[in-house]
Design a protein around this motif. Structure first.
Motif, PDB file in Angstrom:
ATOM      1  N   ALA A  19       0.840  -1.198   0.000  1.00 48.93           N
ATOM      2  CA  ALA A  19       0.000   0.000   0.000  1.00 48.93           C
ATOM      3  C   ALA A  19       0.874   1.246   0.000  1.00 48.93           C
ATOM      4  CB  ALA A  19      -0.921  -0.004   1.218  1.00 48.93           C
ATOM      5  N   HIS A  20       0.817   2.007  -1.093  1.00 51.60           N
ATOM      6  CA  HIS A  20       1.533   3.283  -1.183  1.00 51.60           C
ATOM      7  C   HIS A  20       0.515   4.417  -1.294  1.00 51.60           C
ATOM      8  CE1 HIS A  20       4.404   6.367  -2.251  1.00 51.60           C
ATOM      9  NE2 HIS A  20       3.717   6.617  -3.364  1.00 51.60           N
ATOM     10  N   ASN A  21       0.461   5.259  -0.272  1.00 51.40           N
ATOM     11  CA  ASN A  21      -0.490   6.373  -0.234  1.00 51.40           C
ATOM     12  C   ASN A  21      -1.913   5.900  -0.545  1.00 51.40           C
ATOM     13  OD1 ASN A  21       1.499   8.200   0.466  1.00 51.40           O
ATOM     14  ND2 ASN A  21       1.829   8.918  -1.628  1.00 51.40           N
ATOM     15  N   GLU A  22      -2.346   4.898   0.223  1.00 48.54           N
ATOM     16  CA  GLU A  22      -3.657   4.280   0.011  1.00 48.54           C
ATOM     17  C   GLU A  22      -4.622   4.583   1.148  1.00 48.54           C
ATOM     18  OE1 GLU A  22      -4.861   2.863  -2.500  1.00 48.54           O
ATOM     19  OE2 GLU A  22      -3.292   1.927  -3.699  1.00 48.54           O
ATOM     20  N   ALA A  23      -4.433   5.705   1.853  1.00 45.38           N
ATOM     21  CA  ALA A  23      -5.310   6.009   2.981  1.00 45.38           C
ATOM     22  C   ALA A  23      -6.763   6.146   2.555  1.00 45.38           C
ATOM     23  CB  ALA A  23      -4.845   7.296   3.668  1.00 45.38           C
ATOM     24  N   LEU A  26      -7.701   2.193   1.049  1.00 52.72           N
ATOM     25  CA  LEU A  26      -7.389   1.023   1.878  1.00 52.72           C
ATOM     26  C   LEU A  26      -8.517   0.610   2.823  1.00 52.72           C
ATOM     27  CD1 LEU A  26      -5.303  -1.135   2.568  1.00 52.72           C
ATOM     28  CD2 LEU A  26      -4.319   0.461   4.248  1.00 52.72           C
ATOM     29  N   ASP A  50       3.186  -0.779   4.353  1.00 48.81           N
ATOM     30  CA  ASP A  50       3.117   0.653   4.063  1.00 48.81           C
ATOM     31  C   ASP A  50       4.381   1.015   3.285  1.00 48.81           C
ATOM     32  OD1 ASP A  50       3.046   3.385   3.997  1.00 48.81           O
ATOM     33  OD2 ASP A  50       2.881   3.668   6.158  1.00 48.81           O
ATOM     34  N   SER A  53       4.688   5.543   2.328  1.00 51.25           N
ATOM     35  CA  SER A  53       3.549   6.451   2.175  1.00 51.25           C
ATOM     36  C   SER A  53       3.803   7.770   2.899  1.00 51.25           C
ATOM     37  CB  SER A  53       2.281   5.800   2.738  1.00 51.25           C
ATOM     38  OG  SER A  53       1.929   4.649   2.004  1.00 51.25           O
ATOM     39  N   ASP A  55       0.940   9.734   3.407  1.00 44.76           N
ATOM     40  CA  ASP A  55      -0.391  10.058   3.922  1.00 44.76           C
ATOM     41  C   ASP A  55      -0.648   9.224   5.178  1.00 44.76           C
ATOM     42  OD1 ASP A  55      -0.784   7.533   2.929  1.00 44.76           O
ATOM     43  OD2 ASP A  55      -2.443   8.067   1.582  1.00 44.76           O
ATOM     44  N   THR A  57      -1.742   6.130   5.481  1.00 47.52           N
ATOM     45  CA  THR A  57      -1.894   4.690   5.225  1.00 47.52           C
ATOM     46  C   THR A  57      -1.566   3.859   6.463  1.00 47.52           C
ATOM     47  OG1 THR A  57      -1.468   4.901   2.845  1.00 47.52           O
ATOM     48  CG2 THR A  57      -1.024   2.759   3.857  1.00 47.52           C
ATOM     49  N   ALA A 102      -4.142  -3.432  -3.013  1.00 49.28           N
ATOM     50  CA  ALA A 102      -4.928  -2.748  -1.995  1.00 49.28           C
ATOM     51  C   ALA A 102      -6.314  -2.355  -2.488  1.00 49.28           C
ATOM     52  CB  ALA A 102      -4.179  -1.502  -1.508  1.00 49.28           C
ATOM     53  N   THR A 220      -1.861   3.954  -8.301  1.00 52.32           N
ATOM     54  CA  THR A 220      -0.618   4.710  -8.171  1.00 52.32           C
ATOM     55  C   THR A 220       0.283   4.547  -9.390  1.00 52.32           C
ATOM     56  OG1 THR A 220       0.398   2.848  -6.979  1.00 52.32           O
ATOM     57  CG2 THR A 220      -0.619   4.581  -5.654  1.00 52.32           C
TER      58      THR A 220
END
Length: 268
Positions: A19-23, A26, A50, A53, A55, A57, A102, A220
């Protein structure tokens, strides 16, 4: 028997979610995965990685309830989907392990098929959107379609029996995938090709399954930003494969927030 009923028994099946910047995406994806995992016939746990990230996440996972399905967090400061998946796979201990994206673009009913095949002795089960039985709902530009066709042609030079190396749904014998992930060096989106090739080099046969897949907004991956690096990575993989080189692996990311899961018993 659903995995929610296994109590404190060590997991026999672990699912890695990079998960990259998946806030934003997710929470919905993780909720769907937990609901599905609670119905599976093996005790199951989830590892969210994570991936550098910037954010919230990691906060999403830290606040996530640990029941009915255990969810733990790893943090990778070095970016790259390949780095994140490698770290997650090396952190698993279960007899069966793998990863999914994700956004849960692949319908999670495919997990039932994957577990059935894995427990029957198939060591590497991956989803393929290219199979006739697959149902794919995609929104892609002409440029992206052309790029994908070129990418598939290049990938076939390395793993000729794989019809779709990039579907984010791949599951394996745990010992096999950990052995294959240890020397993995492709950091970006082309890592799947290297992982499949390394599993095959270890003697594993590839089993592809049809999937129901939908294009989820918010990916992403960017054609403009990532295409050059992806094609460079594939070319490097081709050269390395033909030279039979074995570069030294980099260190995996460290787990945070929870004690590592105990070794799992073999599924029955």
């Amino acid at each position: 028997m659903a995995s929610a009923q296994w109590g404190s028994q060590p997991p026999a099946f672990e699912i890695v979610v990079p998960a990259h910047n998946e806030a934003g995406r997710l929470p919905g994806g993780l909720a769907a995965l937990c609901r599905k995992a609670a119905t599976l016939p093996l005790p199951t746990a989830i590892v969210v990685v994570d991936s550098a990230s910037t954010d919230g996440t990691g906060d999403v996972v830290r606040r996530w309830p640990r029941q009915p399905v255990p969810v733990r967090l790893l943090r990778c400061e070095r970016p790259g989907k390949g780095v994140a998946v490698r770290a997650g796979l090396l952190a698993t201990r279960a007899p069966l392990a793998g990863f999914c994206d994700a956004d849960m673009a692949t319908e999670l009913s495919a997990l039932d098929v994957a577990i059935s095949l894995l427990t029957a002795g198939h060591p590497m089960v991956i989803g393929s959107r290219a199979l006739d039985e697959s149902v794919v709902q995609a929104r892609s530009s002409a440029v992206r379609r052309v790029g994908a066709a070129v990418f598939r042609a290049m990938a076939r030079q390395i793993v000729p029996d794989a019809t779709d190396t990039q579907c984010g749904f791949k599951f394996f014998s745990g010992p096999l995938v950990r052995a294959a992930a240890e020397p993995l060096v492709t950091a970006g989106f082309a890592f799947d090709i290297e992982l499949i090739a390394r599993c095959q080099r270890l003697g594993a046969t590839l089993t592809e399954i049809p999937v129901r897949w939908r294009d989820v907004a918010g990916s992403t991956f960017s054609v403009q930003r990532h295409s050059a690096a992806v094609f460079r990575d594939v070319a490097t993989l081709w050269l390395r494969t033909h030279a039979e080189a074995e570069p030294e692996p980099e260190a995996a990311c460290e787990p945070i927030g929870q004690v590592p899961l105990p070794a799992a018993a073999s599924p029955t």
